[in-house]
Scaffold this motif. Structure first.
Motif, PDB file in Angstrom:
ATOM      1  N   THR A  78     -11.295  -0.024   3.556  1.00 15.87           N
ATOM      2  CA  THR A  78      -9.969   0.757   2.834  1.00 15.87           C
ATOM      3  C   THR A  78     -10.695   2.273   2.506  1.00 15.87           C
ATOM      4  O   THR A  78     -10.535   2.893   1.187  1.00 15.87           O
ATOM      5  CB  THR A  78     -10.040   0.081   1.480  1.00 15.87           C
ATOM      6  OG1 THR A  78     -11.885  -0.520   0.872  1.00 15.87           O
ATOM      7  CG2 THR A  78      -9.418  -0.604   1.291  1.00 15.87           C
ATOM      8  N   LEU A 129      -8.300   4.555   1.636  1.00 19.95           N
ATOM      9  CA  LEU A 129      -7.584   4.889   0.345  1.00 19.95           C
ATOM     10  C   LEU A 129      -8.544   5.870  -1.071  1.00 19.95           C
ATOM     11  O   LEU A 129      -8.171   6.353  -1.254  1.00 19.95           O
ATOM     12  CB  LEU A 129      -7.082   3.432   0.391  1.00 19.95           C
ATOM     13  CG  LEU A 129      -6.042   2.570   1.181  1.00 19.95           C
ATOM     14  CD1 LEU A 129      -5.932   1.524   0.842  1.00 19.95           C
ATOM     15  CD2 LEU A 129      -4.717   3.350   0.901  1.00 19.95           C
ATOM     16  N   ILE A 177       1.025  -0.915  -0.128  1.00 17.51           N
ATOM     17  CA  ILE A 177      -0.429   0.059   0.475  1.00 17.51           C
ATOM     18  C   ILE A 177       0.713   0.851   0.057  1.00 17.51           C
ATOM     19  O   ILE A 177       0.762   2.003  -1.112  1.00 17.51           O
ATOM     20  CB  ILE A 177      -0.330  -0.117   1.189  1.00 17.51           C
ATOM     21  CG1 ILE A 177      -2.007  -1.605   0.695  1.00 17.51           C
ATOM     22  CG2 ILE A 177      -1.300   1.551   2.178  1.00 17.51           C
ATOM     23  CD1 ILE A 177      -2.801  -1.571   2.252  1.00 17.51           C
TER      24      ILE A 177
END
Length: 536
Positions: A107, A110, A50
């Motif tokens: 997530t 992100l 990541i």
């Protein structure tokens, strides 16, 4: 120039292809809003992967997506959409246009960052709360009993092989070259966590190539290979203490069910008790919570040098359709007035002044102001009747109890310098309806298994795995789209957003990468769809 559409009809256009390829063909500032349910990126990426992806984005590789498999092993869900996708969304969106994007709790950071890097303003975070989620964690006690701990013997073999390698003057690179591997020899000779034992045929080739005598270690190599994939001894010793249905329509079992060992012929699974001391110590421990919400990112393209008002007048974008998305209330409902400092103050005097005249309340015939919390009924809740266990709507009402809204006589307006005791007659204001606290929020029915009209299926049985409720998508497109506007969904899936737009009277453009999913869109859009503006 835009490629020929995969499907087109009145007010809807569907493109087949990757949004990174299709979006650049759309004109600048050509859509009023973007509403989408993009890939959540649920692959189990290591933090280093990541970090490398974020570094690539910041270094200019804005289309970078790491390899992996996401939801149910899907390639399309291996990562959240990169900034390059949102860059194009920004370009085709009119100034002040809104972007609505679903995300997963783990997530959403992100997803939001990727959207931010494209230049969007993050305006809010909506939360869709439902009660039909299924916990997908690892039962620790169950996994302990399933576990076969061969690590000490595995390390015995890898240490022996490392010594034989060194004695012969070989290197791991030379061992790898026997098969054209890149790093496998390191796993065969390490004392680290990744240590593994070569397969028997691999071992025999190593013995012949290196020339070692494996008379003493070869039986252990064969034993460890024979036990690969076998469950620990404690698993077969677990006592059956009951049964329950698997929770799946066909009675099949799931590795996620706590304490279960397999499927019975009647569709039930055995519930078993921990067998080992270690498993008993960790009974009741898991690695995940039950999912009960999905965050929704609400972002907006800058209005540039325009004020919001000027932008709305020029482009029709920049504001939210509050009245079109209000929460319905009872017939006698009155919207609670904004509190005013000093309205009940006992002070008097010219400094604070006095109220005069009749105060107008802020009631609205369409109902309450929409919130950023969206509630979902469970699939087994009965309309106008009982709710299923765990329904968030029912649980909120249970905890709040049935209450009446705060209706009271208006105390009038004040006159004077500032505030003081009110004077003059006033009428009732505030809420006069009653019920549980859920009445303050938009409520949608959550369909874990949506009806055929909301979950299209191809002749071969193909269906999409992540379908959102149609009413929820209607509410969202109505919130951010001006009358007669155009909505873009660059991740069309089975076409729920596209259908919602048609029902709400909007034009819509969809992009779908997977051909089976595009066919699902066509199946959905080919049926008669009645337009009913401003109706949830």
């Amino acid at each position: 120039m835009s490629p020929p559409p995969y499907y087109t009809a009145d007010s809807v256009t569907l493109h087949l292809g990757d949004c990174l390829d299709i979006l650049p063909t759309l004109p600048d500032a050509s859509v009023d809003a973007i509403v989408c349910d993009p890939p959540y990126g649920l692959a189990d990426h290591h933090p280093r992967v990541i970090a490398a992806a974020l570094a690539a984005w910041l270094a200019g590789d804005r289309a970078h997506v790491p390899d992996g498999r996401g939801f149910m092993g899907s390639d399309w869900d291996r990562f959240v959409p990169p900034p390059a996708a949102w860059d194009e969304c920004m370009r085709v969106l009119k100034p002040g246009g809104h972007l609505v994007a679903f995300a997963a709790p783990r997530t959403v950071d992100l997803m939001t960052l990727s959207i931010r890097l494209a230049g969007f303003e993050i305006r809010d975070s909506l939360h869709w709360i439902f009660g039909a989620g299924f916990p997908k964690g690892q039962d620790i006690a169950k996994s302990i009993d399933r576990r076969r701990d061969d690590r000490a013997q595995v390390l015995q073999v890898t240490a022996w092989l490392a010594a034989a390698r060194d004695a012969a003057g070989w290197t791991n690179a030379r061992i790898d070259a026997l098969w054209g591997y890149n790093g496998m020899a390191g796993l065969w000779t390490t004392q680290g966590k990744a240590a593994i034992v070569p397969q028997p045929e691999q071992w025999d080739r190593l013995r012949d190539a290196i020339g070692f005598d494996d008379t003493e270690i070869r039986p252990l190599v064969a034993e460890l290979n024979g036990r690969k994939g076998a469950l620990g001894e404690a698993w077969s010793q677990r006592e059956v203490i009951g049964t329950r249905h698997s929770g799946l329509a066909d009675g099949s079992t799931s590795v996620f069910l706590n304490g279960t060992t397999g499927r019975n012929v009647d569709g039930t699974v055995n519930v078993t008790a921990p067998a080992s001391d270690a498993a008993r110590q960790w009974q009741g421990w898991n690695t995940a919570l039950k999912p009960a919400h999905e965050p929704i990112v609400l972002a907006r393209k800058s209005t540039g040098f325009n004020t919001t008002v000027a932008n709305v007048l020029e482009h029709g974008t920049g504001a939210l359709n509050i009245d079109g998305c209000r929460t319905q209330a009872g017939q006698d409902y009155r919207e609670k007035c904004a509190s005013v400092v000093g309205i009940s103050s006992p002070r008097n005097g010219d400094t604070l002044g006095e109220w005069t005249g009749v105060r107008e309340d802020s009631a609205h015939d369409a109902g309450r102001w929409p919130t950023n919390i969206l509630l979902g009924h469970g699939p087994d809740c009965i309309d106008g009747g009982d709710c299923q266990s765990g329904c968030p709507v029912a649980e909120m009402d249970r905890q709040s109890g049935i209450t009446g809204s705060n209706a009271r006589a208006d105390k009038g307006q004040r006159h004077g310098a500032l505030y003081n005791e009110p004077s003059g007659a006033g009428g009732p204001r505030g809420h006069t309806d009653s019920g549980g606290a859920s009445r303050f929020f938009p409520v949608f029915r959550y369909e874990a298994k949506a009806p055929a009209s909301e979950r299209p299926r191809l002749a071969d049985g193909t269906a999409h795995t992540t379908v959102k409720p149609l009413a929820l998508m209607q509410w969202l497109v109505r919130l951010v789209t001006p009358p007669g506007g155009t909505v873009l969904d660059p991740f069309a899936g089975s076409g729920t957003t596209l259908e919602a737009c048609l029902i709400e009277g909007f034009h819509t453009i969809g992009i779908e990468r997977e051909r089976p999913h595009a066919e699902l869109c066509v199946t959905r859009l080919s049926k008669p769809i009645a337009s009913s503006l401003f109706t949830i």
